[in-house]
Write an enzyme that holds these catalytic residues in place. Structure first.
Site, PDB file in Angstrom:
ATOM      1  N   LYS A  22       0.833  -1.210   0.000  1.00  0.00           N
ATOM      2  CA  LYS A  22       0.000   0.000   0.000  1.00  0.00           C
ATOM      3  C   LYS A  22       0.868   1.259   0.000  1.00  0.00           C
ATOM      4  O   LYS A  22       0.658   2.173  -0.787  1.00  0.00           O
ATOM      5  CB  LYS A  22      -0.920  -0.038   1.224  1.00  0.00           C
ATOM      6  N   ASP A 315       1.926  -1.137  11.999  1.00  0.00           N
ATOM      7  CA  ASP A 315       0.658  -1.610  11.435  1.00  0.00           C
ATOM      8  C   ASP A 315       0.403  -3.092  11.745  1.00  0.00           C
ATOM      9  O   ASP A 315      -0.690  -3.605  11.477  1.00  0.00           O
ATOM     10  CB  ASP A 315       0.649  -1.404   9.917  1.00  0.00           C
ATOM     11  N   LYS A 342      -4.692   5.737  14.760  1.00  0.00           N
ATOM     12  CA  LYS A 342      -4.792   5.065  13.452  1.00  0.00           C
ATOM     13  C   LYS A 342      -6.258   5.120  12.980  1.00  0.00           C
ATOM     14  O   LYS A 342      -7.031   5.921  13.479  1.00  0.00           O
ATOM     15  CB  LYS A 342      -4.270   3.632  13.580  1.00  0.00           C
ATOM     16  N   ARG A 346      -6.590   1.817  18.027  1.00  0.00           N
ATOM     17  CA  ARG A 346      -6.392   0.357  17.928  1.00  0.00           C
ATOM     18  C   ARG A 346      -6.099  -0.289  19.271  1.00  0.00           C
ATOM     19  O   ARG A 346      -6.246  -1.507  19.410  1.00  0.00           O
ATOM     20  CB  ARG A 346      -5.278   0.038  16.918  1.00  0.00           C
ATOM     21  N   ARG A 387      -7.519  -3.509   9.738  1.00  0.00           N
ATOM     22  CA  ARG A 387      -6.514  -4.399  10.351  1.00  0.00           C
ATOM     23  C   ARG A 387      -7.071  -5.104  11.590  1.00  0.00           C
ATOM     24  O   ARG A 387      -6.671  -6.226  11.891  1.00  0.00           O
ATOM     25  CB  ARG A 387      -5.241  -3.629  10.672  1.00  0.00           C
TER      26      ARG A 387
HETATM   27  C1  S3P Z   1       2.501   4.827   6.407  1.00  0.00           C
HETATM   28  C2  S3P Z   1       3.029   5.227   7.612  1.00  0.00           C
HETATM   29  C3  S3P Z   1       2.484   4.801   8.907  1.00  0.00           C
HETATM   30  C4  S3P Z   1       1.550   3.613   8.754  1.00  0.00           C
HETATM   31  C5  S3P Z   1       0.586   3.779   7.618  1.00  0.00           C
HETATM   32  C6  S3P Z   1       1.346   3.924   6.309  1.00  0.00           C
HETATM   33  C7  S3P Z   1       3.130   5.317   5.146  1.00  0.00           C
HETATM   34  O1  S3P Z   1       1.752   5.865   9.479  1.00  0.00           O
HETATM   35  O2  S3P Z   1       0.845   3.387   9.959  1.00  0.00           O
HETATM   36  O3  S3P Z   1      -0.285   2.672   7.520  1.00  0.00           O
HETATM   37  O4  S3P Z   1       2.820   4.774   4.075  1.00  0.00           O
HETATM   38  O5  S3P Z   1       3.936   6.241   5.236  1.00  0.00           O
HETATM   39  P1  S3P Z   1       2.446   6.977  10.428  1.00  0.00           P
HETATM   40  O6  S3P Z   1       3.319   7.828   9.588  1.00  0.00           O
HETATM   41  O7  S3P Z   1       1.279   7.744  11.009  1.00  0.00           O
HETATM   42  O8  S3P Z   1       3.179   6.197  11.469  1.00  0.00           O
END
Ligand code: S3P
Length: 433
Positions: A22, A315, A342, A346, A387
């Site tokens: 993703k 995550d 999140k 969570r 999740r």
């Molecule tokens: C992500 C960073 C993370 C993660 C999210 C995807 C990214 O978030 O939890 O699912 O693609 O940069 P945070 O930057 O808030 O930690």
């Protein structure tokens, strides 16, 4: 309301392939959009989050073909070729889409407005807006949350920013704004976070140097289109890795998974708990390391999880909590206050689910203490969190009775086809709308 119903079952041994990453899919679209030339993406995640980014990029005047079987073609318009969207940019459930776009859009000549679904409208955006304002951006949030209004025409200056929270989204937003700034932008992180932006910027020809925990970016004259092969998403693989530990009939191999070390903290956590894991068939998809992950079922023992691993598995903690519920003894996770902001809180939502299936636990301000034990069937409300929903789906492998999981439609944001793969892998799962 959408739900899964899962009868007691086993995960069959064999191979599993997970959809594309993703984080990398979002970034490939955004960088492809502002590069010069045609970027081809293979293995793109056709989940709702990345489709929201694709829609936004199209609204900004970029031609994007696909997705067709994971293939996407982005005809880049160059750093200064984006056009203002005629309406609001709707980021759906996708925090990454919104926060990274804030960085990108704060440097444009036009105004933008960003919104999302009910969950995203509750999430904190000042963590991104604040450093961008220090660069000269003109951004408004509503009480720190979306809608986010970005006024165009700001002249950005390079920034040296020490992030107060370990967030790859904040880091990436500042770096994307830094592409347009006068002078160097430096982002220092308090702990290692995923570095897909830094790696991909290099692939697009931008010189990003990482030194002593800080990314240094010199604004490039241009980005050059690239070929991006997206690895399988480690965060999606995490469910099968834990499932194989706790409830498989034999070895399970998850193939073609991104194993960037800034993402794989879960493997170390599970190894501490006694899991039997092996990485094999190492290769690279461009700048990203990839491997097959072989997991054999093994009895797990509770562990105190080192806080340094938490940002490397941010995550995957919902899945880890299920491993802890199925382990012998106590597992303690602290240093994970970020989980509270999140898609849901969570810590709270996982705790409610654990209570619903009879697992003793204590809620901590920044984590959970979980006492492993027998898991009973029942009904768990995922709160619309993809999740959480998938974590309890694999918990069903150890439940003594049927497990019903509510509000699962958002699984499609990150893992379209999850229930089909689960069914093929042996879970007795049915999904209803
Ligand atoms: C992500 C960073 C993370 C993660 C999210 C995807 C990214 O978030 O939890 O699912 O693609 O940069 P945070 O930057 O808030 O930690």
């Amino acid at each position: 309301m959408s739900r899964y119903l899962i009868q007691p079952s086993r995960l069959e041994h064999g191979d599993i392939v997970v959809p594309g990453d993703k984080s990398i899919s979002h970034r490939a679209l955004m960088l492809g959009a502002i590069a010069e030339g045609v970027t081809r993406i293979a293995g793109f995640l056709e989940g709702e989050d990345c489709l929201a980014t694709m829609q936004a990029v199209r609204q900004l005047g970029v031609t994007v073909a696909g997705p067709t079987g994971g293939d996407v073609t982005v005809t880049g318009v160059g750093l200064h070729g984006l056009h203002g969207a005629s309406g609001v940019l709707d980021m759906g459930n996708a925090g990454t889409a919104m926060r990274l776009c804030m960085g990108l859009l704060s440097a444009q000549s036009f105004d933008s407005e960003l919104r999302g679904d009910a969950s995203l409208m509750r999430r904190p955006m000042e963590r991104v807006a604040k450093p961008l304002r220090e660069m000269g951006a003109r951004i408004e949030t509503r009480d720190g949350r979306p809608p986010v209004t970005i006024h165009g025409g700001a002249e950005l200056r390079g920034l040296r920013y020490a992030m107060p929270v370990a967030s790859a989204q904040v880091k990436s937003a500042v770096l994307l704004a830094g592409l347009y700034a006068r002078g160097e932008t430096v982002v220092a992180e308090p702990a290692v976070t995923r570095d897909h932006t830094e790696r991909m910027l290099r692939t697009f020809g931008c010189d990003v140097v990482v030194q002593d925990g800080a990314a240094h970016l010199q604004p490039p004259r241009r980005l050059e289109a690239a070929q991006i092969l997206v690895p399988g998403d480690f965060s999606s693989a995490a469910f099968w890795i834990v499932a194989a530990c706790i409830g498989a009939s034999g070895p399970v191999v998850v193939r073609g998974v991104g194993v960037n070390p800034s993402r794989t903290g879960l493997l170390e956590m599970l190894a501490l708990m006694g899991a039997d894991l092996r990485l094999c068939n190492h290769r690279n998809f461009g700048a990203e390391p990839v491997a097959d992950i072989e997991v054999r079922p093994a009895p797990l023992t509770g562990a105190r999880i080192p806080a340094r691993l938490v940002p490397l598995a941010i995550d995957e903690l919902p899945a880890l909590f299920i491993a802890a519920a199925c382990a012998t003894g106590e597992t303690v996770v602290t240093g994970a206050a970020e989980l509270r902001v999140k898609e849901t809180d969570r810590i709270a939502v996982m705790a409610q689910g654990l209570a619903a299936v009879g697992i003793a636990h204590e809620v901590l301000p920044d984590g959970l203490r979980i006492e492993g034990g027998p898991l009973r069937g029942g009904t768990v409300d995922s709160g619309g969190d993809h999740r959480v929903a998938m974590s309890f789906a694999i918990a069903a492998l150890r439940a003594t009775g049927p497990l019903e999981i509510l509000d699962v439609a958002n699984v499609a944001t990150s893992y379209p086809g999850f229930a089909d793969t689960a069914g093929q892998a042996g879970l007795a799962i049915t999904e209803s709308a």
